[in-house]
Design a protein around this motif. Structure first.
Motif, PDB file in Angstrom:
ATOM      1  N   PRO A 283       0.820  -1.212   0.000  1.00  0.00           N
ATOM      2  CA  PRO A 283       0.000   0.000   0.000  1.00  0.00           C
ATOM      3  C   PRO A 283       0.852   1.260   0.000  1.00  0.00           C
ATOM      4  CG  PRO A 283      -0.696  -1.534   1.711  1.00  0.00           C
ATOM      5  CD  PRO A 283       0.612  -2.019   1.205  1.00  0.00           C
ATOM      6  N   ASP A 284       0.335   2.311  -0.591  1.00  0.00           N
ATOM      7  CA  ASP A 284       0.959   3.623  -0.499  1.00  0.00           C
ATOM      8  C   ASP A 284       0.873   4.063   0.961  1.00  0.00           C
ATOM      9  OD1 ASP A 284       1.425   6.422  -0.465  1.00  0.00           O
ATOM     10  OD2 ASP A 284       0.738   6.619  -2.524  1.00  0.00           O
ATOM     11  N   PRO A 285       2.001   4.390   1.608  1.00  0.00           N
ATOM     12  CA  PRO A 285       1.954   4.735   3.039  1.00  0.00           C
ATOM     13  C   PRO A 285       1.130   5.968   3.347  1.00  0.00           C
ATOM     14  CG  PRO A 285       4.128   5.165   2.089  1.00  0.00           C
ATOM     15  CD  PRO A 285       3.361   4.392   1.069  1.00  0.00           C
ATOM     16  N   ALA A 286       0.822   6.777   2.332  1.00  0.00           N
ATOM     17  CA  ALA A 286      -0.017   7.959   2.574  1.00  0.00           C
ATOM     18  C   ALA A 286      -1.472   7.577   2.830  1.00  0.00           C
ATOM     19  CB  ALA A 286       0.055   8.915   1.382  1.00  0.00           C
ATOM     20  N   ALA A 290      -6.975   3.636   4.162  1.00  0.00           N
ATOM     21  CA  ALA A 290      -7.397   2.788   3.044  1.00  0.00           C
ATOM     22  C   ALA A 290      -6.160   2.140   2.427  1.00  0.00           C
ATOM     23  CB  ALA A 290      -8.156   3.618   2.006  1.00  0.00           C
ATOM     24  N   PRO A 291      -5.506   1.232   3.172  1.00  0.00           N
ATOM     25  CA  PRO A 291      -4.240   0.662   2.706  1.00  0.00           C
ATOM     26  C   PRO A 291      -4.450  -0.489   1.719  1.00  0.00           C
ATOM     27  CG  PRO A 291      -4.738  -0.168   4.883  1.00  0.00           C
ATOM     28  CD  PRO A 291      -5.844   0.805   4.548  1.00  0.00           C
ATOM     29  N   PHE A 292      -5.003  -0.153   0.560  1.00  0.00           N
ATOM     30  CA  PHE A 292      -5.320  -1.155  -0.444  1.00  0.00           C
ATOM     31  C   PHE A 292      -4.281  -1.145  -1.558  1.00  0.00           C
ATOM     32  CE2 PHE A 292      -9.377  -0.017   1.561  1.00  0.00           C
ATOM     33  CZ  PHE A 292      -9.758  -1.272   2.020  1.00  0.00           C
ATOM     34  N   HIS A 293      -4.497  -1.994  -2.541  1.00  0.00           N
ATOM     35  CA  HIS A 293      -3.628  -2.016  -3.718  1.00  0.00           C
ATOM     36  C   HIS A 293      -3.565  -0.604  -4.305  1.00  0.00           C
ATOM     37  CE1 HIS A 293      -2.101  -2.969  -7.704  1.00  0.00           C
ATOM     38  NE2 HIS A 293      -1.844  -4.208  -7.303  1.00  0.00           N
ATOM     39  N   PRO A 294      -2.385  -0.139  -4.743  1.00  0.00           N
ATOM     40  CA  PRO A 294      -2.303   1.229  -5.283  1.00  0.00           C
ATOM     41  C   PRO A 294      -3.278   1.510  -6.421  1.00  0.00           C
ATOM     42  CG  PRO A 294      -0.108   0.384  -4.843  1.00  0.00           C
ATOM     43  CD  PRO A 294      -1.060  -0.761  -4.604  1.00  0.00           C
ATOM     44  N   PHE A 321      -9.496   8.440  -5.224  1.00  0.00           N
ATOM     45  CA  PHE A 321      -9.363   8.382  -3.775  1.00  0.00           C
ATOM     46  C   PHE A 321      -8.149   9.193  -3.348  1.00  0.00           C
ATOM     47  CE2 PHE A 321     -12.124   4.979  -4.801  1.00  0.00           C
ATOM     48  CZ  PHE A 321     -12.978   4.866  -3.712  1.00  0.00           C
ATOM     49  N   GLU A 322      -8.423  10.238  -2.575  1.00  0.00           N
ATOM     50  CA  GLU A 322      -7.365  11.071  -2.013  1.00  0.00           C
ATOM     51  C   GLU A 322      -6.822  10.432  -0.741  1.00  0.00           C
ATOM     52  OE1 GLU A 322      -8.915  15.559  -3.105  1.00  0.00           O
ATOM     53  OE2 GLU A 322      -9.513  14.669  -1.191  1.00  0.00           O
ATOM     54  N   ALA A 323      -5.550  10.657  -0.463  1.00  0.00           N
ATOM     55  CA  ALA A 323      -4.986  10.234   0.824  1.00  0.00           C
ATOM     56  C   ALA A 323      -5.646  11.050   1.946  1.00  0.00           C
ATOM     57  CB  ALA A 323      -3.479  10.457   0.823  1.00  0.00           C
TER      58      ALA A 323
END
Length: 361
Positions: A283-286, A290-294, A321-323
């Motif tokens: 996941p993108d750490p940002a 919502a730590p899903f597939h990028p 989807f925004e961080a």
């Protein structure tokens, strides 16, 4: 004409639910009907379900934010709705009824879980049926146990139906039951929406072997549209007998700490790490909520325009989807990129190309 919006999974177990919904609320409030999938129970009580990785119950007060955002109805047949037991389901249903949000797919027993949601709008009826295809079987309703409605899909290893299993063949009796329930709802001035909790999580451009046959069987029985969710990543769109199948709406609004490796719950902490290895993503750490597939940053809201002569036009509105996990209606240039992504993932699994000039709205 009635304008209908279709949202994917909803998990609102962090504070300020109105904020997390605000990026899509201008659309969901503007249409005549919005249908979403409610992923987790909303309760402060209950006994944690054992035998799978349970999600925490969300604050029941957060359901009011769905009503304020214009959500008309929710499907509930999914792999987490029974995670706080019968009490969790009961508390959720009580709150939905108080808010006037229709619901289908879960209840105090199988008969209640099979009960369709009925929406009367403009002299016409919209019917929602909801089925869980991924298990776990311990969360399925029976004649004397609360849980979700389901279509049984066999695991390739012969074991129980559960979300982490490789699911393949549709049980014929279960399929016949689903089709009979659909046929019972069809009629004049009636639109039948069938929600299927199905698919392979966290995997771009992936449809399990049963997904297209099951979705097409629902259309053959009289469904006007099939909507899929569970994978937490958008999948493709196809048309069968001229009717739309949204194979994966991805996330509607999913903001949660339950998928963070930094938590006290052992099973959820272990799953947060194991799923990355199982599905090959980081996941993108940002995206802390919502730590899903990028690629899950590409999303969509399904759209239907139901004309007075019965014709149904289908399309979608691109989401971004925004961080750290808030969905927004994608701006024009970004929306075009998202739309091409939705078309591309469909073509990668053998679906026909989409006419994006007609479908994006």
């Amino acid at each position: 004409m009635l304008d209908i919006a279709l949202l994917g999974d909803i998990i609102l177990d962090v504070p300020d639910p109105d904020h997390w919904l605000s990026g899509i609320a201008p659309l969901t409030r503007a249409v005549d009907v919005t249908i979403a999938h409610l992923e987790v129970p909303h309760t402060r009580r209950g006994v944690e379900l054992t035998g799978d990785v349970p999600a925490p119950g969300a604050d029941p007060n957060h359901l009011a934010a769905l009503a304020r955002a214009g959500v008309t109805a929710v499907s509930m047949a999914g792999n987490h709705i029974a995670d706080c037991g019968a009490i969790g389901i009961a508390d959720t249903l009580v709150e939905l009824d108080l808010l006037g949000i229709a619901h289908a797919g879960a209840g105090a027993d199988l008969a209640a879980a099979h009960r369709p949601a009925l929406m009367a709008v403009g002299g016409r009826r919209i019917i929602l049926l909801s089925f869980n295809c991924v298990g776990p079987e311990i969360a399925w309703a029976t004649a004397d146990r609360a849980g979700s409605a389901y279509v049984r899909i066999a695991a390739t290893d012969g074991g129980a139906t559960r979300p982490q299993a490789r699911l393949d063949a549709i049980d014929p009796a279960s399929l016949a039951d689903m089709q009979a329930m659909i046929r019972a709802q069809t009629g004049r001035d009636t639109l039948v929406v069938v929600a299927l909790h199905k698919g392979v999580t966290h995997s771009p451009a992936t449809l399990a072997p049963y997904e297209r046959p099951l979705s097409q069987a629902a259309i053959d029985a009289g469904a006007d549209v099939v909507v899929g969710h569970h994978a937490h990543i958008a999948q493709g769109i196809e048309f069968h007998r001229g009717r739309p199948i949204f194979h994966g709406l991805g996330n509607g609004v999913v903001v949660t700490h339950a998928l963070s490796p930094a938590q006290d719950h052992p099973a959820r902490r272990e799953w947060a790490e194991r799923r990355k290895a199982m599905f090959g993503f980081e996941p993108d750490p940002a995206y802390t909520l919502a730590p899903f597939h990028p690629e899950a940053r590409h999303g969509l809201i399904g759209r239907l325009r139901w004309h007075s002569d019965g014709k149904v036009d289908a399309g979608f509105t691109p989401l971004w989807f925004e961080a750290p996990g808030r969905p927004i209606l994608a701006p024009d240039a970004q929306g075009a990129t998202v739309a091409r992504y939705i078309d591309a993932v469909g073509q990668r699994v053998g679906l026909a190309p989409l006419d994006l000039r007609q479908m994006v709205r």
